[in-house]
Design an enzyme around this catalytic site. Sequence first.
Site, PDB file in Angstrom:
ATOM      1  N   HIS A   1     -59.363 -19.761  56.095  1.00  0.00           N
ATOM      2  CA  HIS A   1     -58.803 -18.475  55.684  1.00  0.00           C
ATOM      3  C   HIS A   1     -57.855 -18.032  56.804  1.00  0.00           C
ATOM      4  O   HIS A   1     -58.110 -18.319  57.978  1.00  0.00           O
ATOM      5  CB  HIS A   1     -59.977 -17.493  55.546  1.00  0.00           C
ATOM      6  CG  HIS A   1     -59.649 -16.152  54.993  1.00  0.00           C
ATOM      7  ND1 HIS A   1     -59.047 -15.176  55.739  1.00  0.00           N
ATOM      8  CD2 HIS A   1     -59.873 -15.607  53.778  1.00  0.00           C
ATOM      9  CE1 HIS A   1     -58.908 -14.086  55.000  1.00  0.00           C
ATOM     10  NE2 HIS A   1     -59.402 -14.320  53.797  1.00  0.00           N
TER      11      HIS A   1
ATOM     12  N   ASP B   1     -67.066 -19.230  61.048  1.00  0.00           N
ATOM     13  CA  ASP B   1     -66.772 -18.147  60.108  1.00  0.00           C
ATOM     14  C   ASP B   1     -67.741 -18.283  58.923  1.00  0.00           C
ATOM     15  O   ASP B   1     -67.630 -19.217  58.132  1.00  0.00           O
ATOM     16  CB  ASP B   1     -65.313 -18.301  59.647  1.00  0.00           C
ATOM     17  CG  ASP B   1     -64.921 -17.302  58.564  1.00  0.00           C
ATOM     18  OD1 ASP B   1     -65.776 -16.533  58.108  1.00  0.00           O
ATOM     19  OD2 ASP B   1     -63.732 -17.319  58.174  1.00  0.00           O
TER      20      ASP B   1
ATOM     21  N   GLN C   1     -68.145 -17.042  53.733  1.00  0.00           N
ATOM     22  CA  GLN C   1     -68.438 -17.585  52.399  1.00  0.00           C
ATOM     23  C   GLN C   1     -69.779 -18.309  52.362  1.00  0.00           C
ATOM     24  O   GLN C   1     -70.078 -18.996  51.384  1.00  0.00           O
ATOM     25  CB  GLN C   1     -67.306 -18.516  51.942  1.00  0.00           C
ATOM     26  CG  GLN C   1     -65.977 -17.817  51.779  1.00  0.00           C
ATOM     27  CD  GLN C   1     -65.994 -16.729  50.702  1.00  0.00           C
ATOM     28  OE1 GLN C   1     -66.796 -16.763  49.773  1.00  0.00           O
ATOM     29  NE2 GLN C   1     -65.115 -15.744  50.842  1.00  0.00           N
TER      30      GLN C   1
ATOM     31  N   LYS D   1     -69.001  -8.850  52.040  1.00  0.00           N
ATOM     32  CA  LYS D   1     -69.241 -10.096  51.297  1.00  0.00           C
ATOM     33  C   LYS D   1     -70.742 -10.315  51.096  1.00  0.00           C
ATOM     34  O   LYS D   1     -71.155 -11.262  50.447  1.00  0.00           O
ATOM     35  CB  LYS D   1     -68.706 -11.304  52.063  1.00  0.00           C
ATOM     36  CG  LYS D   1     -67.304 -11.148  52.610  1.00  0.00           C
ATOM     37  CD  LYS D   1     -66.314 -11.871  51.766  1.00  0.00           C
ATOM     38  CE  LYS D   1     -64.976 -11.931  52.474  1.00  0.00           C
ATOM     39  NZ  LYS D   1     -63.873 -12.013  51.553  1.00  0.00           N
TER      40      LYS D   1
ATOM     41  N   CYS E   1     -55.495 -15.926  50.746  1.00  0.00           N
ATOM     42  CA  CYS E   1     -55.347 -15.921  52.218  1.00  0.00           C
ATOM     43  C   CYS E   1     -55.558 -17.314  52.797  1.00  0.00           C
ATOM     44  O   CYS E   1     -56.154 -17.468  53.871  1.00  0.00           O
ATOM     45  CB  CYS E   1     -56.291 -14.920  52.885  1.00  0.00           C
ATOM     46  SG  CYS E   1     -56.034 -13.233  52.352  1.00  0.00           S
TER      47      CYS E   1
END
Length: 427
Positions: free
Chosen positions: A142, A218, A221, A244, A384
Amino acid sequence: MGATGDFTPAELAAIRRDFPALDRIGRGGKPIVYLDSSATSQKPNCVLASELDFYRTSNGAVHRNTHLLGDEATEAFESSRRTVAEFVGGKPDEIVWTKNATEALNLVASAMGNASVGLGGSESREFAVGPGDKIVVTRSEHHSNLVPWQQLAKRTGATFDWLDLVPDGRIDLQTLDRIDGQTKVVAFTHASNVTGAVTPVQPILQAARNVGALTILDTCQSSAHMPVNVNDLGVDFAVFSSHKMLGPTGAGALWGRYDLLEKLPPVLTGGSVVSNVTMEETKFLPPPQKFEAGSQAIAQIVGWASALDYLAELGMDRVAAHEHAVTSKLLEGLNAMDDIRVLGPTDMTDRTGAVAFEVPGVHPHDVGQVLDSFDIAVRVGHHCAIPLHHFFGVRSSSRASVALTTSDEEIEVFLDGLSKVQNYFGG
Ligand SMILES: Cc1ncc(COP(=O)(O)O)c(C=O)c1O
């Protein structure tokens, strides 16, 4: 309960009732089928209630009062830190509040930039990068985990490099040798927001460890979709995003190993981060406070903790099993359709429920608009991740993404809607 730990129909119905937004009627007159949780998750009632309760009963400034409301606000704020820490497998003083995951990633990159110009003194030297050093990401990032590192490289004269991908968008482990003796930092996503591919963390970590590079994960997700434990994973830093994870917008966190946070220079400075200030010098508080300048998003953070209690109560293994089942159904349906190209793995091995796809000859905005007319919400655009879209030879795509609330019926409605899109555009 099914053998996989999947939710029973009654359990799923009860979970869905906790999410008031799922009752919203769309433009077509039916309840909205929300397949955009990768962009932002819907929020259960307990999150909305705890945010409201905080303002109703305990609103006060934290860490600076002697009055009751200030004490209660401080307790709610710090107990939320304990909740987030426990959920991700860290310690409370290793959790730094930020306003989102993007800010958490920028915090580390900017702090390394500060270390590179000597701020933080000799103890921050290990974070300094410059000519001759290398910063490594992956092509599937991303922009939030790509641009801050690319810019750090530009600012410091370091080299910027990336791990490449195999044709279905998974990381190409043949390119691990790009993590070499020059590499100071490796930043990578746990799961792609486009392909849904879960990154093989351990080989990347091993390559980074072999050369003494720092690692940053990261989890935007992954952390609402599978169990994530920073200590088991063994990374140095990880970033989290409340919105999220069923929590409010405006809150996020950086988790970092305490010994590293102690040596990392602060980025935002001002109030709340200092133990002493003279006109010549500033002495900063220990972590996490030295990174939390100014007033924080207290009510949102309290709401986030409530979201994590909700997820923990359900059990992340069961959430993952449920999402695996609905994503399988989604992928099977897409694989069976003519003229749909999935951008990413088409099988369920090491995969989450973000599924980007192309309807050849139809612009993703048209796909999204027609689906919306059937009350189906998907994301369209480049998500993104422009370099990743270029890798697949497209400028943009449509994306359906599942959550713990997604039902089989919703997947059927979506697949039916998508075939109507094809018919509509003469596919
Ligand atoms: C993989 C990934 N990283 C980072 C981000 C940015 O998260 P935030 O909105 O918390 O800044 C996103 C948001 O879509 C994402 O999917």
